[in-house]
Design an enzyme around this catalytic site. Structure first.
Site, PDB file in Angstrom:
ATOM      1  N   GLU A  79       0.834  -1.218   0.000  1.00 37.92           N
ATOM      2  CA  GLU A  79       0.000   0.000   0.000  1.00 37.92           C
ATOM      3  C   GLU A  79       0.866   1.265   0.000  1.00 37.92           C
ATOM      4  OE1 GLU A  79      -1.590   1.665   3.581  1.00 37.92           O
ATOM      5  OE2 GLU A  79      -1.189  -0.157   4.731  1.00 37.92           O
ATOM      6  N   LYS A  96      -3.152  -1.873  15.774  1.00 33.66           N
ATOM      7  CA  LYS A  96      -2.630  -1.013  16.843  1.00 33.66           C
ATOM      8  C   LYS A  96      -3.646  -0.882  17.956  1.00 33.66           C
ATOM      9  CE  LYS A  96       0.641   2.207  14.929  1.00 33.66           C
ATOM     10  NZ  LYS A  96       0.515   2.381  13.489  1.00 33.66           N
TER      11      LYS A  96
HETATM   12  N1  PSU Z   1      -2.612   1.302  10.890  1.00 32.52           N
HETATM   13  C1  PSU Z   1      -1.290   1.450  11.058  1.00 32.52           C
HETATM   14  N2  PSU Z   1      -0.576   2.139  10.115  1.00 32.52           N
HETATM   15  C2  PSU Z   1      -1.179   2.677   9.008  1.00 32.52           C
HETATM   16  C3  PSU Z   1      -2.582   2.498   8.851  1.00 32.52           C
HETATM   17  C4  PSU Z   1      -3.249   1.806   9.804  1.00 32.52           C
HETATM   18  O1  PSU Z   1      -0.769   0.961  12.036  1.00 32.52           O
HETATM   19  O2  PSU Z   1      -0.493   3.305   8.195  1.00 32.52           O
HETATM   20  C5  PSU Z   1      -3.267   3.043   7.628  1.00 32.52           C
HETATM   21  C6  PSU Z   1      -3.548   1.912   6.632  1.00 32.52           C
HETATM   22  O3  PSU Z   1      -3.441   2.413   5.322  1.00 32.52           O
HETATM   23  C7  PSU Z   1      -5.004   1.561   6.945  1.00 32.52           C
HETATM   24  C8  PSU Z   1      -5.551   2.932   7.257  1.00 32.52           C
HETATM   25  O4  PSU Z   1      -5.685   0.941   5.884  1.00 32.52           O
HETATM   26  O5  PSU Z   1      -4.532   3.571   8.002  1.00 32.52           O
HETATM   27  C9  PSU Z   1      -6.845   2.870   8.025  1.00 32.52           C
HETATM   28  O6  PSU Z   1      -7.407   4.134   8.085  1.00 32.52           O
HETATM   29  P1  PSU Z   1      -8.899   4.302   8.643  1.00 32.52           P
HETATM   30  O7  PSU Z   1      -8.799   3.939  10.102  1.00 32.52           O
HETATM   31  O8  PSU Z   1      -9.209   5.736   8.421  1.00 32.52           O
HETATM   32  O9  PSU Z   1      -9.765   3.346   7.875  1.00 32.52           O
END
Ligand code: PSU
Ligand code: MN
Length: 304
Positions: free
Chosen positions: A25, A159
């Site tokens: 990604e 996380k």
């Molecule tokens: N969790 C991490 N590092 C990240 C992300 C999530 O530990 O970089 C990023 C990933 O791209 C994940 C996104 O798909 O954040 C999720 O965002 P949201 O919670 O807005 O869906």
């Protein structure tokens, strides 16, 4: 969507010749880490995938196209351009129609990889149900994508900025297998444990590939979470990280941060509050995930 996709020669060749491929990604590059560690990480991760017998395909959106595979100059652009937008399922039409530059999240990368025929994807951590999600309804689109798109996501768990218990409950409801790669406890990104169990522990890339292959042969659409804990030497103590996360969550609430800005805000604050220590952990776990993902991709390809 295929009409909007372009492939690098290398990825095109790999697809035509049934070579193992690992998707990557761009949100992790553009919004997950600072420069220049982000570009170094992006290049190293691609190299690790090659060293383990697979072809890397980093996915991002530029000039109205979904690019499957990025060259070095493009990677650099995602690492440095401040205008890069975060793209999940919702954001494809707007970003493609306006020709903006967009970094793909787990959900968006899964969509593109799935359409391209790439079954294995390595990242850091997945999004999930946020703490107090029962009030805010903040549930990452990564989870709904895992429910529908046939891609296995190799990650270091989720996380603990998230509600890990509710995240696992959501995945169970949606029929998404959560596999522990050489672990029984679901890892919490910076730490090897979370206090929650995985659904199935598997100890080899062949065993993981066999479960993926069987799931899709059964016609059970959707992804899998392959949880791979951070290497011991780079793990952070659970209590230390909990205190930092508590602080970051408090600030997010005070500032009224919502929607797609929540996760990048929390990631950035955690990084600042650990004085960069979390960054080293983050880089280490992504590299480890790339290695395991490449091995799984190789085994999966051997089944075809
Ligand atoms: N969790 C991490 N590092 C990240 C992300 C999530 O530990 O970089 C990023 C990933 O791209 C994940 C996104 O798909 O954040 C999720 O965002 P949201 O919670 O807005 O869906
Ligand atoms: Mn969200």
């Amino acid at each position: 969507m295929k009409a909007y996709m372009t492939f690098t020669k290398e990825v095109q060749h790999a697809l035509e010749n049934n070579l193992p491929i690992v998707a990557l990604e761009t949100t992790i590059i553009s919004h997950g880490m600072p420069y220049p560690q982000n570009i170094e990480m992006a290049k190293q991760v691609e190299q690790i995938i090659r060293d383990n017998g697979a072809i890397p395909a980093t996915i991002g959106i530029m000039n109205g196209k979904i690019k499957i595979g990025l060259d070095e100059r493009e990677l650099e652009e995602f690492a440095t351009n401040q205008e890069v937008e975060k793209v999940s399922r919702r954001d494809f039409p707007y970003i493609l129609a306006t020709g903006k530059i967009g970094a793909t999240t787990v959900a968006a990368t899964m969509i593109a990889a799935g359409l391209a025929g790439i079954k294995v994807f390595a990242t850091g951590g997945i999004g999930g149900v946020h703490r107090e999600g029962e009030v805010t309804w903040d549930v990452s689109a990564d989870l709904t994508e895992l429910a529908r798109t046939n891609v296995a996501v190799v990650c270091a768990g989720a996380k603990s900025i998230l509600d890990i218990g509710r995240t696992l409950e959501y995945l169970e409801t949606q029929g998404v297998p959560v596999v522990g790669y050489q672990c029984s406890d679901f890892p919490s990104f910076y730490s090897r444990e979370s206090g929650y169990q995985v659904d199935f522990r598997l100890d080899s890339p062949e065993a993981v590939a066999a479960v993926m292959d069987t799931k899709w042969k059964l016609g059970l659409n959707g992804g899998l979470v392959i949880a791979n804990p951070v290497p011991e030497a780079d793990a952070l103590p659970h209590e230390e990280i909990e205190a930092v996360i508590g602080q970051a969550l408090k600030e997010a609430k005070e500032k009224g941060i919502t929607g797609k800005h929540v996760t990048p805000f929390l990631l950035d604050r955690v990084k600042q509050l650990t004085a960069g220590k979390s960054l080293q952990t983050n880089i280490s776990l992504v590299k480890h995930n790339a290695e395991v993902a490449a091995k799984i991709a190789v085994e999966l390809q051997a089944k075809k």
